[in-house]
Design an enzyme around this catalytic site. Structure first.
Site, PDB file in Angstrom:
ATOM      1  N   ARG A 106      -3.225  -0.549   4.919  1.00 29.69           N
ATOM      2  CA  ARG A 106      -2.161  -0.573   5.930  1.00 29.69           C
ATOM      3  C   ARG A 106      -0.804  -0.918   5.317  1.00 29.69           C
ATOM      4  NH1 ARG A 106      -4.063  -1.823  11.509  1.00 29.69           N
ATOM      5  NH2 ARG A 106      -1.975  -2.639  11.809  1.00 29.69           N
ATOM      6  N   GLU A 114       3.275  13.512   0.181  1.00 29.62           N
ATOM      7  CA  GLU A 114       3.021  12.075   0.347  1.00 29.62           C
ATOM      8  C   GLU A 114       2.157  11.489  -0.751  1.00 29.62           C
ATOM      9  OE1 GLU A 114       0.935  10.677   3.907  1.00 29.62           O
ATOM     10  OE2 GLU A 114      -0.109  12.573   4.024  1.00 29.62           O
ATOM     11  N   LYS A 169      -0.616   2.988   6.494  1.00 28.86           N
ATOM     12  CA  LYS A 169      -1.565   3.804   7.249  1.00 28.86           C
ATOM     13  C   LYS A 169      -1.231   3.814   8.737  1.00 28.86           C
ATOM     14  CE  LYS A 169      -5.246   6.249   7.924  1.00 28.86           C
ATOM     15  NZ  LYS A 169      -5.121   7.665   7.558  1.00 28.86           N
ATOM     16  N   CYS A 180       1.647  -4.062   8.233  1.00 27.04           N
ATOM     17  CA  CYS A 180       0.989  -5.268   7.736  1.00 27.04           C
ATOM     18  C   CYS A 180      -0.414  -5.392   8.327  1.00 27.04           C
ATOM     19  CB  CYS A 180       1.792  -6.492   8.142  1.00 27.04           C
ATOM     20  SG  CYS A 180       3.522  -6.373   7.697  1.00 27.04           S
ATOM     21  N   TRP A 198       3.710  -5.032   4.477  1.00 23.96           N
ATOM     22  CA  TRP A 198       4.489  -3.805   4.258  1.00 23.96           C
ATOM     23  C   TRP A 198       5.896  -4.172   4.707  1.00 23.96           C
ATOM     24  CZ3 TRP A 198       7.211  -0.221   7.273  1.00 23.96           C
ATOM     25  CH2 TRP A 198       7.476   1.016   6.657  1.00 23.96           C
ATOM     26  N   ASN A 202       2.284  -9.586  12.381  1.00 18.52           N
ATOM     27  CA  ASN A 202       2.493  -8.131  12.313  1.00 18.52           C
ATOM     28  C   ASN A 202       3.536  -7.777  13.335  1.00 18.52           C
ATOM     29  OD1 ASN A 202       0.500  -7.688  10.519  1.00 18.52           O
ATOM     30  ND2 ASN A 202      -0.841  -6.553  11.900  1.00 18.52           N
TER      31      ASN A 202
END
Ligand code: M6R
Length: 610
Positions: A27, A490, A605, A2, A75, A100
């Site tokens: 991210r 990926e 990321k 995040c 995320w 986060n």
């Protein structure tokens, strides 16, 4: 993972927050949200599933103007990507929080708060923190104290930013295990999980330390450490151009970053080598002392950085004659290990915030390693701050989730480190000079490979409709093959596996047929003849070969064997040069397949959670 951003200013912060989120989107990118306070009257929130663009559309239809705000790009860890699970989370109508990290004891806290009547609208661990702070706010009547009290109950990793509509002139932030930076402005201040988010508004940053809690107002920043002592954190200036987070003329960040490699490899070697020697002092004043008695090197990293460590092992054992072990951080941290005397612990990480790598480092520091060396790309990151010796790569911000320039600059830094270590272990001046001269040639050689882009793009068409692929290499090219396979899987979602070419006949050869393209890196070294025999084995089974070969290696193109000739390079620096065509190949396959190259599905990321 995040990303979080926050701002307190005289001006409307909505645009600042939105641009910050755009810059953090690499991210994590399953949902995004923002909460803004406009005077004491209201706290308004918007949350959308999908990318930041969806939030921007929602906000342009219903603006959230105000002078204080927080925002988040998510995320998912706890709960699916959905509007209800998106941040900011609220307790009541007047308190909002972005987070986060992971709260490990969230279930226990959730149960406790539920019995006290708190109602949960999401599945996230973050909403638990919102209600905990909300509850303490009712008792303390002060946001700073409420946050301070609440975080004593949290276990896990977190960076938090909290606002309350009753206190519309400040935000309260804290960090424990997740990165948080304060952006220092003039008459306005900001916070973010990554300084990149704030580059359009400031280039001055303070990195919070573990356990810090800060009160951020437009004209004042007050920080206390975990013992409650008022502390000053040094302000550092961001060194790279503020446009490093823009794609410029390139279609994707990944392509831009591939093309930046000649420049950033040069920047990574600059100041560290003369024409013929490594400047050991440039690795840090304590370098000579630390390297003198190193008898073993333990490398720890994840993903692409792990592959860099795998290449370095060949160099360290070959040139320095020092035994070297390499392990992925998530395995190392959960097993008992035998520490050999005078072992240097070497962590490699682009972000410097990878949770497993940091956890391994923290364990190592307690376990009695000789010293901790970091190879890292982000100044001020946790890894940099917690290591004894640091060699910064000079890649500049890497935005594409698929690591490219970070890898080749890590290798450059690792090779320079290896030479410094090798000098303490009897490497001759002549050999050092030979390799340093080869390092100087790298930017030009990488540019020569980039000039093959159009041919590699043409080659990529053969992979478009394939579901599987094999990557082969021998010696220090085996990790290069691993990195090539990781890149392809990926971003193009084609299953790709790497093998040392000599292992082929021990199993994977059974998979080879015309539907399984086999990519091979073949510099001209002692193993090239053996590699050619391996290629024959593939060809004999109808496998189609794509070979990146030194022009002197004499690999002949024929039916089913596509050969791309690369410039002749020194055997030691070859892994750096041979990585580049594999990056371009993956990139073009992904573009042909129409995937989201810079933000591939399910990935983030910076992996700041376990
Ligand atoms: O920031 P780090 O180098 O510690 O990250 C480690 C991995 O997550 C990272 O290299 C990942 O494998 C890359 N996205 C692969 O391209």
């Amino acid at each position: 993972m995040c990303g979080i951003v926050g701002a307190v200013s005289e001006r409307d912060v909505q645009g600042i927050l939105l641009e910050g989120l755009r810059r953090l989107e690499y991210r994590g990118y399953d949902s995004a949200g923002m909460a803004v306070i406009n005077g004491e009257s209201s706290l308004r929130r918007a949350r959308e599933v999908g990318k930041v663009a969806a939030l921007a559309d929602a906000i342009s239809a219903n603006p959230l103007s105000g002078h204080l705000g927080i925002a988040h790009t998510r995320w998912a860890t706890h709960g699916e990507p959905s509007q209800l699970n998106a941040h900011p989370h609220m307790s009541g109508e007047r308190l909002a929080i972005v987070h986060n990290g992971i709260i490990e004891n969230y279930q226990e806290l959730r149960d406790e708060l539920k019995t006290e009547g708190y109602v949960f609208t999401s599945q996230t661990d973050t909403e638990v923190v919102a209600h905990l702070i909300g509850k303490n706010y009712q008792q303390e009547g002060n946001l700073y104290n409420a946050v301070k009290t609440s975080i004593t109950r949290l276990r896990g990793a977190f960076a938090l930013a909290v606002v309350h509509a009753d206190e519309p002139d400040h935000l309260v932030v804290c960090r424990e295990g997740s990165p948080l930076v304060v952006g220092v402005g003039i008459g306005e201040n900001f916070i973010a999980s990554d300084q990149l988010a704030l580059l359009p508004v400031t280039d001055r940053f303070m990195f919070l330390e573990e356990g810090d809690i800060a009160d951020i107002r437009k004209d004042q920043i007050k920080i206390h450490d975990r013992d409650g002592q008022a502390v000053e954190r040094t302000i550092t200036r961001f060194e790279h151009g503020s446009d490093s987070a823009d794609k410029g003329e390139y279609r994707h960040f990944m392509l831009k970053e591939i093309y930046e490699q000649p420049r950033v490899i040069k920047a990574t070697m600059e100041g560290r080598i003369t024409e013929t020697r490594v400047l050991e002092q440039a690795l840090g004043t304590s370098a000579a002392n630390l390297l003198e008695n190193v008898r073993h090197v333990q490398i720890i990293a994840c993903g692409t950085s792990y592959h860099a460590g795998m290449v370095a092992r060949y160099w360290i054992e070959d040139l320095a004659g020092v035994p070297c072990s390499v392990e992925v951080a998530s395995e190392f941290r959960y097993r008992k290990h035998v520490i050999q005397p005078d072992t240097l612990f070497l962590c490699i990480s682009q972000s410097g915030e990878t949770a497993d790598t940091l956890a391994a480092l923290r364990q190592a520091k307690k376990a009695g390693f000789r010293a901790a060396l970091a190879i890292c790309n982000v100044p001020g990151s946790s890894l940099v701050r917690e290591s004894d010796l640091v060699i910064m790569t000079q890649a500049g911000p890497e935005i594409g989730v698929a690591s490219t320039k970070a890898f080749t600059t890590q290798l450059t830094a690792l090779l320079i480190f290896t030479l410094a270590l090798a000098r303490h272990n009897g490497l001759s001046e002549q050999k050092e000079a030979e390799i340093v001269q080869a390092i100087h040639l790298l930017p030009g050689q990488v540019s020569d490979v980039l000039a093959l882009d159009a041919e590699i793009e043409a080659m990529s068409k053969a992979f478009m409709d394939k579901n599987h692929s094999l990557f082969l290499g021998r010696g220090s090219q085996y990790p290069v093959a691993m990195e090539g396979a990781l890149k392809l899987k990926e971003i193009s979602y084609i299953h790709a596996e790497a093998y040392p070419a000599g292992e082929l006949k021990h199993g994977p050869l059974a998979l080879v047929d015309s539907e399984m393209p086999v990519v091979t890196v073949a510099p001209n070294n002692d193993l090239v003849e053996k590699l050619k025999s391996n290629l024959e084995e593939v060809r004999a089974r109808g496998g189609e070969l794509f070979v990146f070969a030194d022009r002197a290696a004499d690999v002949k193109p024929e039916e089913g064997i596509h050969v791309m000739q690369l410039p002749s390079v020194h055997e030691i620096t070859a892994p750096i040069v041979y990585t580049v065509p594999l990056q371009l190949l993956s990139y073009h396959v992904a573009v042909l397949k129409g995937t989201d190259v810079d933000q591939p599905r399910n990935l983030a990321k910076s992996v700041t959670v376990e």
